[in-house]
Design an enzyme around this catalytic site. Structure first.
Site, PDB file in Angstrom:
ATOM      1  N   SER A 145      -2.950   2.006  -9.682  1.00 12.45           N
ATOM      2  CA  SER A 145      -2.972   0.887  -8.723  1.00 12.45           C
ATOM      3  C   SER A 145      -4.308   0.167  -8.828  1.00 12.45           C
ATOM      4  O   SER A 145      -5.323   0.794  -9.183  1.00 12.45           O
ATOM      5  CB  SER A 145      -2.815   1.428  -7.298  1.00 12.45           C
ATOM      6  OG  SER A 145      -3.116   0.412  -6.353  1.00 12.45           O
ATOM      7  N   TYR A 158      -5.352   7.599  -0.976  1.00 11.33           N
ATOM      8  CA  TYR A 158      -4.565   6.910  -2.007  1.00 11.33           C
ATOM      9  C   TYR A 158      -5.476   6.415  -3.131  1.00 11.33           C
ATOM     10  O   TYR A 158      -5.195   6.609  -4.318  1.00 11.33           O
ATOM     11  CB  TYR A 158      -3.823   5.744  -1.357  1.00 11.33           C
ATOM     12  CG  TYR A 158      -2.905   4.978  -2.275  1.00 11.33           C
ATOM     13  CD1 TYR A 158      -1.657   5.488  -2.638  1.00 11.33           C
ATOM     14  CD2 TYR A 158      -3.265   3.722  -2.770  1.00 11.33           C
ATOM     15  CE1 TYR A 158      -0.805   4.769  -3.477  1.00 11.33           C
ATOM     16  CE2 TYR A 158      -2.420   3.005  -3.602  1.00 11.33           C
ATOM     17  CZ  TYR A 158      -1.191   3.525  -3.946  1.00 11.33           C
ATOM     18  OH  TYR A 158      -0.343   2.810  -4.770  1.00 11.33           O
ATOM     19  N   ALA A 159      -6.584   5.769  -2.762  1.00 15.85           N
ATOM     20  CA  ALA A 159      -7.519   5.224  -3.752  1.00 15.85           C
ATOM     21  C   ALA A 159      -8.071   6.343  -4.632  1.00 15.85           C
ATOM     22  O   ALA A 159      -8.168   6.201  -5.857  1.00 15.85           O
ATOM     23  CB  ALA A 159      -8.651   4.482  -3.061  1.00 15.85           C
ATOM     24  N   LYS A 162      -5.426   7.461  -7.076  1.00 11.89           N
ATOM     25  CA  LYS A 162      -5.141   6.485  -8.136  1.00 11.89           C
ATOM     26  C   LYS A 162      -6.318   6.359  -9.105  1.00 11.89           C
ATOM     27  O   LYS A 162      -6.129   6.108 -10.293  1.00 11.89           O
ATOM     28  CB  LYS A 162      -4.790   5.130  -7.511  1.00 11.89           C
ATOM     29  CG  LYS A 162      -3.468   5.144  -6.752  1.00 11.89           C
ATOM     30  CD  LYS A 162      -2.307   5.478  -7.677  1.00 11.89           C
ATOM     31  CE  LYS A 162      -0.972   5.491  -6.976  1.00 11.89           C
ATOM     32  NZ  LYS A 162       0.144   5.818  -7.889  1.00 11.89           N
TER      33      LYS A 162
END
Ligand code: NAD
Length: 251
Positions: A145, A158-159, A162
Site C-alpha cells: 500500500s 497497517y502501515a 505494509k
C-alpha cells in the site's frame, strides 16, 4: 493470452483487488486457486469467473484458508501442489485494517493486522520458495500500500505491516534473483473496494483531494499491473514497488 499454462495462487481472492486479479489471470489463460475466508463470496466469485475460461485444461479452485495460520497454509499448499503440480505465480492480496490512533490500538488488533498482512506473506512465500527456485522461474506479487511508504495517522499497525511487506519483498527478491524468480510489490492508493467503502465520507473526501487524477482507482486497474508483473513481459523486473495511485504519492 498472456498467462497460458500458468498456475496462479491468489490470496484474498473472493473480493476487491484479489478477485479482480484472479479473474484477469483466469481470462488470460491461467489456472487459478482462489484463497479466502469467505465461502459464500467464493461461490459467487467462482460462478462469475467461470465464463472467462479460455482453454479446456484450465482449472479454477477455491481453498478456504486463514493465511495467518501457518500450519493451515502448509497443508493448503501441499494440497495445491498435489492437485496442480506447480505454482508459477503467487499473489498476496489478503489484508485487513483495524484503524485507530496508536495509543488506542489493542494488542490483539496490532497482532492480527501484522499476522494477516505480513506473517501471511512469510507463510505463503516459504511454500513456493524451493519449488520456484528449483524450476528457476516464478513470480511473486505482494499487494502492499502507499501507506507502507508514507505512513498514516490512525493506521500505525497497517502501515507497519505494509512497510514490512515491502522490506520482505526486496529481501526475497535478492534471495531469489539468481534463480530467475521475480518478487515485486504493488502499492495501491485509494481503490474502491469493501475495505475503503466503510470509511466515513469526510475521510474519503480528504483523500480524494490528494489524488492528482481526481478520482479513486478500481480493482481492475491494479489487476492490470499484476498481470504485467505475472507475465513474461516483466522478466527483468524484481524487488520493485510500483504505485497504482493516480499520482497520489511520488517519492
Ligand atoms: P478486500 O477487503 O476486498 O480484500 C481483502 C480480502 O482478504 C478479502 O476477500 C478478505 O476476505 C481476505 N482476507 C482477510 N483476512 C484474511 C485471512 N486471514 N485469510 C485469507 N483471506 C483473508 O479489500 P481490498 O481493497 O481488495 O484489499 C486487498 C489488498 O489490497 C489488501 O492487502 C489491502 O491492504 C491492499 N490495499 C487496498 C487498498 C484500497 O484502497 N482498497 C489500498 C492499498 C492497499
Amino acid at each position: 493470452m498472456h498467462l497460458p499454462n500458468q498456475i496462479a495462487v491468489v490470496t484474498g481472492a473472493t473480493s476487491g483487488i484479489g478477485k479482480a486479479i484472479a479473474a484477469l489471470f483466469y481470462a488470460e489463460g491461467a489456472s487459478v486457486v482462489l484463497i479466502g475466508t469467505q465461502e459464500e463470496k467464493a461461490k459467487a466469485a467462482l460462478e462469475e469467473m467461470a465464463p472467462l475460461k479460455k482453454t479446456e485444461s484450465q482449472k479454477l479452485l477455491f481453498k478456504l484458508l486463514d493465511v495467518a495460520d501457518t500450519s493451515a497454509v502448509e497443508q493448503a499448499f501441499s494440497a495445491i501442489y498435489q492437485e496442480l503440480g506447480q505454482v508459477d505465480i503467487l499473489v498476496n492480496s489478503a489484508g485487513i485494517t483495524r484503524d485507530n490512533f496508536l495509543f488506542r490500538i489493542s494488542e490483539e488488533d496490532w497482532d492480527r493486522v501484522l499476522a494477516v498482512n505480513l506473517k501471511a506473506v512469510f507463510n505463503t512465500c516459504r511454500q513456493v520458495y524451493r519449488p520456484m527456485m528449483k524450476k528457476r522461474k516464478g513470480k511473486i506479487i505482494n499487494i502492499s500500500s502507499v501507506i507502507g511508504l508514507t505512513g498514516n495517522a490512525g493506521q500505525a499497525n497497517y502501515a507497519a505491516s505494509k512497510a514490512g511487506m515491502i522490506a520482505l519483498t526486496k529481501s526475497l527478491a535478492l534471495e531469489l534473483a539468481r534463480k530467475n524468480v521475480c518478487v515485486n510489490a504493488i502499492a495501491p492508493g485509494f481503490i474502491q473496494t469493501q475495505m475503503t467503502e466503510v470509511l466515513p465520507d469526510e475521510i474519503k473526501k480528504g483523500i480524494l483531494a490528494k489524488i492528482p487524477f481526481e478520482r479513486y482507482g478500481t480493482p481492475e486497474e491494479v489487476a492490470r499491473l499484476a498481470l504485467f508483473l505475472a507475465s513474461d513481459a516483466s522478466n527483468y523486473i524484481t524487488g520493485q514497488v510500483i504505485n497504482v495511485d493516480g499520482g497520489m504519492v511520488m517519492l
